[in-house]
Write a protein that holds these residues in place. Structure first.
Motif, mmCIF file in Angstrom:
data_model
loop_
_atom_site.group_PDB
_atom_site.id
_atom_site.type_symbol
_atom_site.label_atom_id
_atom_site.label_comp_id
_atom_site.label_asym_id
_atom_site.label_seq_id
_atom_site.Cartn_x
_atom_site.Cartn_y
_atom_site.Cartn_z
ATOM 1 N N ARG A 281 -61.901 -36.117 -23.436
ATOM 2 C CA ARG A 281 -60.567 -36.246 -23.535
ATOM 3 C C ARG A 281 -60.167 -35.798 -25.140
ATOM 4 O O ARG A 281 -60.300 -35.975 -26.947
ATOM 5 C CB ARG A 281 -60.390 -38.081 -24.483
ATOM 6 N N THR A 282 -59.660 -34.209 -25.090
ATOM 7 C CA THR A 282 -59.216 -33.998 -26.058
ATOM 8 C C THR A 282 -57.552 -34.335 -26.855
ATOM 9 O O THR A 282 -57.304 -33.800 -27.529
ATOM 10 C CB THR A 282 -59.790 -32.460 -26.114
ATOM 11 N N CYS B 218 -49.450 -44.802 -17.369
ATOM 12 C CA CYS B 218 -51.164 -44.430 -18.256
ATOM 13 C C CYS B 218 -51.335 -43.625 -19.226
ATOM 14 O O CYS B 218 -52.398 -43.973 -19.790
ATOM 15 C CB CYS B 218 -50.916 -43.721 -16.734
ATOM 16 N N GLY B 219 -49.922 -43.691 -19.882
ATOM 17 C CA GLY B 219 -50.895 -43.004 -22.008
ATOM 18 C C GLY B 219 -50.787 -41.859 -20.670
ATOM 19 O O GLY B 219 -50.504 -40.773 -20.102
ATOM 20 N N SER B 220 -52.509 -41.119 -21.698
ATOM 21 C CA SER B 220 -52.780 -39.730 -21.536
ATOM 22 C C SER B 220 -53.833 -40.038 -20.805
ATOM 23 O O SER B 220 -54.668 -39.606 -20.434
ATOM 24 C CB SER B 220 -53.754 -39.912 -22.939
ATOM 25 N N GLY B 221 -54.358 -41.367 -19.629
ATOM 26 C CA GLY B 221 -54.946 -41.067 -18.418
ATOM 27 C C GLY B 221 -56.205 -42.429 -18.937
ATOM 28 O O GLY B 221 -56.915 -41.758 -17.811
ATOM 29 N N ILE C 29 -57.504 -35.354 -17.516
ATOM 30 C CA ILE C 29 -58.273 -35.332 -16.030
ATOM 31 C C ILE C 29 -58.525 -34.142 -15.594
ATOM 32 O O ILE C 29 -59.888 -33.798 -15.101
ATOM 33 C CB ILE C 29 -56.538 -35.255 -15.082
ATOM 34 N N ASP C 30 -58.057 -32.561 -16.553
ATOM 35 C CA ASP C 30 -58.760 -31.936 -15.914
ATOM 36 C C ASP C 30 -60.048 -31.137 -16.236
ATOM 37 O O ASP C 30 -60.561 -30.651 -15.840
ATOM 38 C CB ASP C 30 -57.551 -30.032 -16.192
ATOM 39 N N ARG C 31 -59.996 -31.983 -17.780
ATOM 40 C CA ARG C 31 -60.984 -31.759 -18.639
ATOM 41 C C ARG C 31 -62.809 -32.428 -17.903
ATOM 42 O O ARG C 31 -63.402 -31.880 -17.930
ATOM 43 C CB ARG C 31 -60.891 -32.268 -20.167
#
Length: 727
Positions: free
Chosen positions: A167-168, A204-207, A281-283
């Motif tokens: 989470r960045t 969901c905000g930042s997931g 999600i990608d990270r």
């Protein structure tokens, strides 16, 4: 393999979940305290916990526990540790010091004194001194001072374990990763995922919830992609063990992502926050498993691209800090409730909010709630089951008409649900009294019990009707009350236990039946929760259920004052007070009761809460005889005693007869002789006419305690409680 002692810290409210998780990782759980679990195991276990714990903040390796008084004691205790075995001469050091006592009143001063002790020791042993580095230390030392007890530990985690590394990008009100994991566990996501159910988050905000859900479903270790852990530059680090564990985790990730995973989708009306979600999600390497899209709550529906029959909707919607914001958000919550009812029949729903009143704006009835903290904000996870529209059970309830008398009782039950029910929900109370002869002609008590699985049961106890009331009329009134309970709570008859107290003793009566007498019903016992403790109740087989609800605040008080103390529980019943004392930090306890049935019951409660039977002993004995013999060898042995005798007992197992009004002065005096200096006796009984003997008030400092919760305020004389200390 050498065994060490460790402490895992966590956000408040996650203790019982963390204890279960640590046990599943192979830990021997020793005890629970607020925001921490103490456990034992190998160094390999500690590494595994750092890598796999979804709930912990930190894993601390305990070096020592010592008694200290002043700053010089602190210096000597810290300097006595072999720090040269943990950090090199030119290493970088950081200190975390918490707590105070009468002499050390400032944690910053405690940290400075600790630093001096470590630096002086290393300089004497190696000729060099470490530097202080908060951001990139080689060793972090954690010290916790509580009263005169100092815990000295090494932080094996480094950064808090909730920082997974993926989470960045965060939204406006980020949810910490380990709290998101706790929400998923409380909402039974692992079981739902195993059954093929989907996970959807409409806000969901930042997931974070989505990513944590996918990591669980794909068997991905939460710490797998962290840049570092605190133990990696510790001198005793065993890199071969760590490399083995990490390689195993990498293989499990490949296997987990190689199997079909349930649908995991998130939505949000704010397109900007979805950019953060996609980046996170990608990270996490989950771009193929987790999808997000821009959609308002009003358009929230089950995805149509694949067949999805059921699943979990879990979300952490905004809850507003100002009144105007809250009023605007009511419409959002109401819209969410409307969509859930229309589009998600049969689904499980979890709403995590710092404002439970907004949660109720959905129009759904919560069947389970958990008290948690989002940072420092008291919050609740509300769990709902969206009802199947037009289901047979629902139709049957709608068609069942109540008599005018039963409707009157039902209205009172509804009123109590709006007041007492909401109070219980706000305070995370799962078992409480809903009705207590509020209407004099309907003389009974209705207690509600919510199980760990979220199922609701009612326990209906009739008070013995006076002789002036016709037996048939009393039965009709009890029948009215039963129908009202079924209608208001929407409960099937099988989830309502009835205890009748009839005046006669022929077939079906219970005259003479006491709390220890077994009834004919053989239904299974239930597991419920009270302030994080898992307790067994039995609504069917005994007149009392194993959990005296009126004593809930008494048990809470005992938990709050039991840390570091030796505890004695006399007339312990199912030892629920001992469980709370142990979870509050009691280091040792003795629980005495003469009933073999209740001693076995207490043992099950102990096992359910991971209590060490060597430290927490159960004694099957007549308390009067045990007290008499204890005067010989246990004087000054206990720091805290709970004395809760019956008003009267003439059990065949006893040598004599107990009359609490007559005998309480002797019992209290015997207990006071067992207390260590500065110790406390909590004395309780339920004799309405009870009067304290003046000899006791003259000999000791006696303070009445007002320990009664909202659900028993109609019955303020249900018990008496005093705190007794030496003068």
């Amino acid at each position: 393999m050498e065994e060490f002692k460790f402490t895992a810290t966590c956000p408040k409210g996650l203790e019982s979940l963390l204890a279960v998780e640590l046990g599943s990782l192979g830990a021997k759980v020793l005890r629970e305290q607020p925001a921490a679990i103490h456990f034992a195991g190998s160094l390999k276990l500690a590494y595994r916990c750092c890598l796999w714990s979804r709930l912990a903040n930190r894993i601390l390796l305990q070096l020592d526990q010592v008694r200290i008084g002043d700053a010089e004691d602190l210096y000597r205790a810290v300097a006595a540790q072999p720090w040269e075995e943990h950090i090199g001469p030119s290493g970088k050091l950081w200190l975390q010091f918490s707590g105070t006592n009468r002499e050390i009143r400032n944690s910053q001063f405690g940290a400075q004194k600790t630093k001096d002790a470590i630096v002086d020791r290393l300089r004497d042993k190696t000729g060099a001194r470490p530097s202080i580095d908060k951001h990139n230390p080689d060793l972090t030392v954690a010290l916790r001072l509580q009263r005169d007890r100092l815990d000295i530990a090494i932080d094996l985690s480094g950064d808090s374990l909730h920082k997974r590394g993926y989470r960045t990008h965060i939204g406006a009100a980020p949810l910490k990763e380990n709290l998101a994991a706790a929400l998923l566990l409380r909402a039974r996501w692992p079981q739902i995922a195993a059954e093929g159910g989907a996970l959807l988050d409409p806000m969901c905000g930042s997931g974070t919830i989505l990513i944590e859900a996918a990591m669980m479903a794909a068997d991905i270790a939460p710490g797998l992609f962290r840049e570092s852990f605190g133990f990696e530059r510790w001198l005793n680090h065993q890199s071969d063990i760590w490399n083995e564990l990490r390689e195993e985790a990498l293989q499990r990730r490949v296997a987990g992502l190689g199997k079909p995973l349930p649908e995991i989708r998130g939505y949000d009306a704010d397109a900007r926050v979805l950019f953060a979600a996609e980046a996170n999600i990608d990270r996490a390497g989950l771009e193929r498993q987790v999808r997000v899209s821009c959609r308002p709550v009003a358009a929230f529906k089950v995805p149509s691209h694949r067949e999805i029959n059921t699943g979990l909707v879990l979300t952490n919607p905004p809850y507003g800090e100002r009144l105007g914001e809250q009023e605007a958000l009511r419409e959002t919550y109401a819209e969410l409730g409307k969509q859930l009812k229309a589009e998600f029949p049969g689904w499980q729903v979890g709403i995590f909010t710092g404002n439970p009143e907004l949660g109720y704006s959905t129009g759904l009835r919560s069947h389970k709630h958990y008290q948690l903290y989002n940072g420092s904000i008291p919050s609740q996870l509300l769990l709902f089951q969206v009802r199947e529209q037009g289901g047979q059970a629902e139709s049957a309830l709608k068609e069942r008409k109540l008599s005018p008398e039963a409707e009157m009782v039902a209205n009172r039950l509804r009123k109590n649900l709006r007041t007492t029910g909401k109070w219980a929900s706000r305070n995370g109370i799962d078992c409480y009294r809903l009705y207590d002869a509020d209407l004099p002609e309907y003389a009974a008590a209705v207690d509600l019990y919510r199980t760990l699985e979220g199922e609701l049961y009612a326990h209906l106890q009739e008070y013995r009707p006076p002789a002036s009331i016709d037996e048939g009329k009393a039965r009709n009134r009890l029948r009215d009350l039963l129908r009202a309970v079924q209608s208001v709570l929407e409960l099937p008859r099988g989830k309502i236990s009835i205890k009748e107290r009839r005046r006669h003793s022929h077939k079906g009566g219970q005259k003479g039946a006491g709390q220890y007498q077994k009834q004919v019903d053989e239904r299974a016992s239930l597991q419920v929760q009270e302030y994080g403790a898992e307790l067994e109740v039995d609504l069917w087989r005994y007149l009392d259920t194993g959990l005296f609800l009126d004593h809930r605040p008494v048990r809470k008080h005992l938990r709050e004052i039991s840390s570091g103390k030796k505890f004695l529980n006399l007339f312990c019943y199912t030892a629920t007070a001992t469980v709370q004392a142990a979870l509050g930090g009691s280091v040792q306890s003795t629980s005495v009761d003469m009933s073999k049935t209740y001693q076995s019951w207490a043992a099950r409660n102990f096992r359910a809460n991971g209590m060490d039977p060597y430290k927490h002993q159960l004694v099957e004995a007549d308390c009067l005889q045990w007290l008499a013999s204890a005067q010989q060898n246990r004087k000054g042995h206990y720091d805290l005693i709970f004395l809760d005798p019956p008003s009267f007992s003439n059990s065949a197992k006893m040598r004599g007869v107990l009359d609490i009004q007559r005998d309480h002065a002797k019992l209290i005096s015997q207990c006071m002789a067992l207390l260590a200096p500065g110790g406390t006796l909590i004395f309780s009984n339920n004799l309405r006419s009870f009067k304290m003997d003046v000899a006791i008030t003259d000999a000791f400092a006696v303070q009445p305690l007002q320990l009664l919760d909202k659900d028993f305020q109609r019955n303020p004389k249900i018990h008496n409680v005093w705190e007794v200390r030496a003068k």
